[in-house]
Every structure is written in structure tokens, then in C-alpha cells.
Write an enzyme that holds these catalytic residues in place. Sequence first.
Site, short mmCIF file in Angstrom:
data_model
loop_
_atom_site.label_atom_id
_atom_site.label_comp_id
_atom_site.label_asym_id
_atom_site.label_seq_id
_atom_site.Cartn_x
_atom_site.Cartn_y
_atom_site.Cartn_z
N GLU A 79 9.84 -1.03 6.32
CA GLU A 79 10.08 -1.80 5.10
C GLU A 79 9.62 -1.06 3.84
O GLU A 79 10.16 -1.27 2.76
CB GLU A 79 9.39 -3.16 5.20
CG GLU A 79 9.78 -4.08 4.06
CD GLU A 79 9.36 -5.52 4.29
OE1 GLU A 79 9.17 -5.92 5.45
OE2 GLU A 79 9.24 -6.24 3.28
N SER A 101 16.22 -5.46 9.42
CA SER A 101 15.04 -4.59 9.31
C SER A 101 14.96 -3.63 10.47
O SER A 101 14.37 -2.57 10.36
CB SER A 101 13.75 -5.39 9.33
OG SER A 101 13.87 -6.52 8.62
N LEU A 102 15.56 -4.04 11.59
CA LEU A 102 15.51 -3.14 12.76
C LEU A 102 16.18 -1.82 12.45
O LEU A 102 15.84 -0.79 13.03
CB LEU A 102 16.17 -3.80 13.97
CG LEU A 102 15.33 -4.87 14.66
CD1 LEU A 102 15.99 -5.28 15.96
CD2 LEU A 102 13.93 -4.34 14.94
N ASP A 161 0.82 -1.22 0.00
CA ASP A 161 0.00 0.00 0.00
C ASP A 161 0.85 1.27 0.00
O ASP A 161 0.53 2.24 -0.68
CB ASP A 161 -0.92 0.04 1.23
CG ASP A 161 -1.96 -1.07 1.20
OD1 ASP A 161 -1.95 -1.86 0.25
OD2 ASP A 161 -2.77 -1.14 2.14
N ARG A 179 20.85 -15.95 2.00
CA ARG A 179 19.45 -16.30 1.73
C ARG A 179 19.12 -16.44 0.26
O ARG A 179 18.44 -17.38 -0.16
CB ARG A 179 18.55 -15.18 2.26
CG ARG A 179 18.19 -15.38 3.66
CD ARG A 179 17.27 -14.31 4.12
NE ARG A 179 17.23 -14.47 5.56
CZ ARG A 179 16.58 -13.69 6.38
NH1 ARG A 179 15.91 -12.67 5.91
NH2 ARG A 179 16.58 -13.92 7.66
#
Length: 423
Positions: free
Chosen positions: A273, A289-290, A107, A172
Site C-alpha cells: 500500500e 490490494s493483492l 511511515d 465505494r
Amino acid sequence: MRRRRRSAAGGALAARILHLGGDATGAGLIDALTAAVRRDPAIRILEDAFVARVLLDDVGGPPRAVGVEVLQDAAPRPIAASAVVLATGGAGQLYEHTTNPAIATGDGVALAWRAGAVVSDLEFFQFHPTALDVPGNPLISEAVRGEGARLVDAHGHRFMPDYHPDGDLAPRDVVSRSIARHLAQDPVAAPGVRPEDAAASRRARCVYLDATALGADFLARRFPSLTALTARHGYDWSAAVVPVVPAAHYWMGGVRTDVDGRTSVQGLFAVGEVARTGVHGANRLASNSLLEAVVFATRCAAAISAGGGTAPVFDAEVLDLDAEEAGTQPVTRRELQAVMADHAGLLRTGSGLDVAAKQLASYRAGTDPETANLLLCARLLVHAAADRPGSCGAHYRSDQPDSALHRPAPSRSYIRIPEGAQP
Ligand SMILES: Cc1cc2nc3c(=O)[nH]c(=O)nc-3n(C[C@H](O)[C@H](O)[C@H](O)COP(=O)(O)OP(=O)(O)OC[C@H]3O[C@@H](n4cnc5c(N)ncnc54)[C@H](O)[C@@H]3O)c2cc1C
């Protein structure tokens, strides 16, 4: 302060990750944050309110964000604000396998794009290699492999060392791609099988995580939540392997910001994010992400308290998606996800991205605003991916695996064509 144990993750050179409650770190953070917000009388909370639009004022100069339009009980209403901060999270719902919650529908990127903000690096979407292969794809943390669990295929073969010297603890993107490649080696296309059925069958397959060597006691003590989670889905992971799939996990791209969360639209900020600060490059390291959620959110709050400052100017290619927004074929979220998984997921090709672009251009989103946002994000992501030849970080072209084309990898930014302007 009590000394906490740190663990390693794929791609990291040192054990630097702190945990709360064994494997309940996220819940610990959210609980503390929620309590702090509820304690603050200056914060008004609107539950179940959907932000549908950023309101702009362009009288006497460039557009400026002056509030949002909110849907609550389906009725739109404006909320005025001197600063608007997008903190809407990611867009994992672009893909059928995702670790993200149902709200991760891109969004913020869609809102910012429509408001005329610059977006960047949208082709870089990280897939986590080990989501449990059950509805909702809950994540089996990398820490489990950090502690010694191994990936095996349906024949019990430990395949990761065939693909990378770091085996199960390779980065990853490498592990996720290796799984996709390994599964692709099993032929599903037989004479008479339609290509779409073969693709669906390929998407439906999985590999397995073998944590049995860690022992029931250790697993229960070190990973209490995961032990309960696997048990809820009928697996005793101390005794048998569990099925896992790569799943869309983190969007490195997003709304371009400076180091204080300012977007290119005056008064509009983005943190978390949804923001593309650039710190993750083309590939995020686990647990970073922190950095977005804590460091940049704090800086953003300080900047707004100090008056907000001036919107930065970013170089960006003007992109006209109007033609693509003229599609007529109604699309469901599931169909959209299948197109993205088949052509714009872990392994991409130029021809596959062309197919995806054409398919997405033919779609019409209907009345669900989240599906409309996903469709817009899908079009932007596919455009950005097709725009970047060669392979770089999480963007991998199996027809152009050479990464030497991108050293250093240039960031790519886009902005929508201003309303009323000629293409
Ligand atoms: C399973 C899982 C495990 C993870 N583990 C780690 C980890 O160990 N370490 C790490 O660093 N990162 C981890 N991540 C990534 C990290 O959790 C996310 O990047 C981070 O939570 C994003 O935070 P955010 O505040 O930006 O967005 P979110 O936490 O997703 O919050 C977004 C909020 O915005 C709301 N929202 C969205 N759209 C709208 C709208 N239109 N109107 C109104 N509200 C809206 C949503 O309802 C939601 O409340 C993990 C992610 C997942 C999915």
C-alpha cells in the site's frame, strides 16, 4: 483445485473475488505468509523494531539507500543493506474513523520523502462506506451489501437509490460521499452552537446497515467472522440494523515506483500500500490490494535478485515544506485527525483545504515519531489536494464537483527540496 465461490463488490462488473474461510481471507493470507517467513532460515526477524530513517550514501553521485536506522528498545541502531524495501502499509490513522490498524501512520511515505524520493497522487484516499461505528471501526465487508444488505438512515429510509442508480452497490467513493452528504443534510448548526462543536457532532453521526433480510442462518454461514464481531459489540445483525460510518481505508497515493518497485532513490524500493504504482488510478477497486502485495512484491524481489537496476527518473514538482515544519503548537494525533476529517476527508472545498494547511503548518509533532510521520503525510496530502482543482476519483471538491477538468486525470508528483538548496 477445489472450485471456490466468487463474489462481487461495489463498482465491479463481474464476481471475481475469492474468499478463504468465509470472510477470513486476510487472516488466511497472513497465516500462510508468516509461516513461510518463519520457515526460511535466511530471513532474520526483528520484532517490535521501528524504522526511523533510511540511511543514504551520497559520496560520488546521487544519494543511494544503504540501510535503515532502527529503534528497538528505544535505542537507535543502523542496519546496513544493499537494498531497502519499504512495505509499511497505509496511513489511515490520518483520520479519526479508519479501518486501518494503529500502525498505519504513513511511515513509509514519510521515510521516502525525507530520503528524497518522489511521491505521487497523495490526494487520493479511499474511504470504505461501512465500518462498524465502534472504537477501532472494524470493517463490514462490501460483500454483505453484495449479498443484499441495505443502507438506511436513522428514520429507516433506504437512501442510496436517491444518490446513484446502482444504489447500495455503487462504487465505494460514491457510497461514502452519499453517506456524508445525507448526514450533512441534518442540520447540527443551531444558533449558539460553536462551529467546532457542530463539526464534531456531524462527525459523530452514523447511518445503519440492514442485513436482517439475509436471515440468521445465512449470515452465520457466509459471514462467520462478522457475525461474531457484531455480537462482540452487542449487536445481533440478523435481528436489527447496525451503525456504520465511512472510514479511511486505502491510500492510492504513495511512494512513486516503477513496475518493479524501484523508487526514484537508488537502492530504495517500495511495495504494497505504501507504493504508488499507478494501477489504482484515483480510486481502487475492492480487493485490488493483492495486486500491490503479491504481483509487484514478486516483481520487486526478482528485480533485487537480479542486481536492483537503476532508479527511474520521474517528473516531479519540487516542494519546500520547511516553512510548514516551523510550527510551534503541540498537536495530538486526535487533533490532527479532526482537522483532516473536517477539511481533507470525503467532501473537500478550496477554503477548507486552506484552513487545514494553515492549521497543520502551526503544529509541532513532539517526540512521537509516528505522529511526526502523520503530520508530514497530512501536510503533503493537503498540499496535493489543494493543488488539484475539480473532482477526480476519491478526491472530491464539493465546491468544484465537475470532473471534466480531469480527463484523463494527470498524475501529480512531488519531491522535497534537496538539503541545503535555496527555494
Ligand atoms: C480491514 C481491512 C480489510 C481489507 N480488505 C481487503 C480485501 O478484502 N482485499 C484487498 O485486496 N485489500 C483489502 N484491504 C487492504 C489491504 O489489506 C492492505 O492494503 C494491505 O494489507 C497492505 O499490505 P502491506 O503489506 O502494504 O501493509 P501492512 O499489511 O499494513 O503491513 C505493514 C507492516 O509494516 C510495519 N511497519 C509500518 N511502519 C513501520 C516502521 N516505521 N518500522 C517498522 N515496521 C513498520 C507494520 O507494523 C506492518 O507489519 C483491507 C484493509 C483493511 C484495513
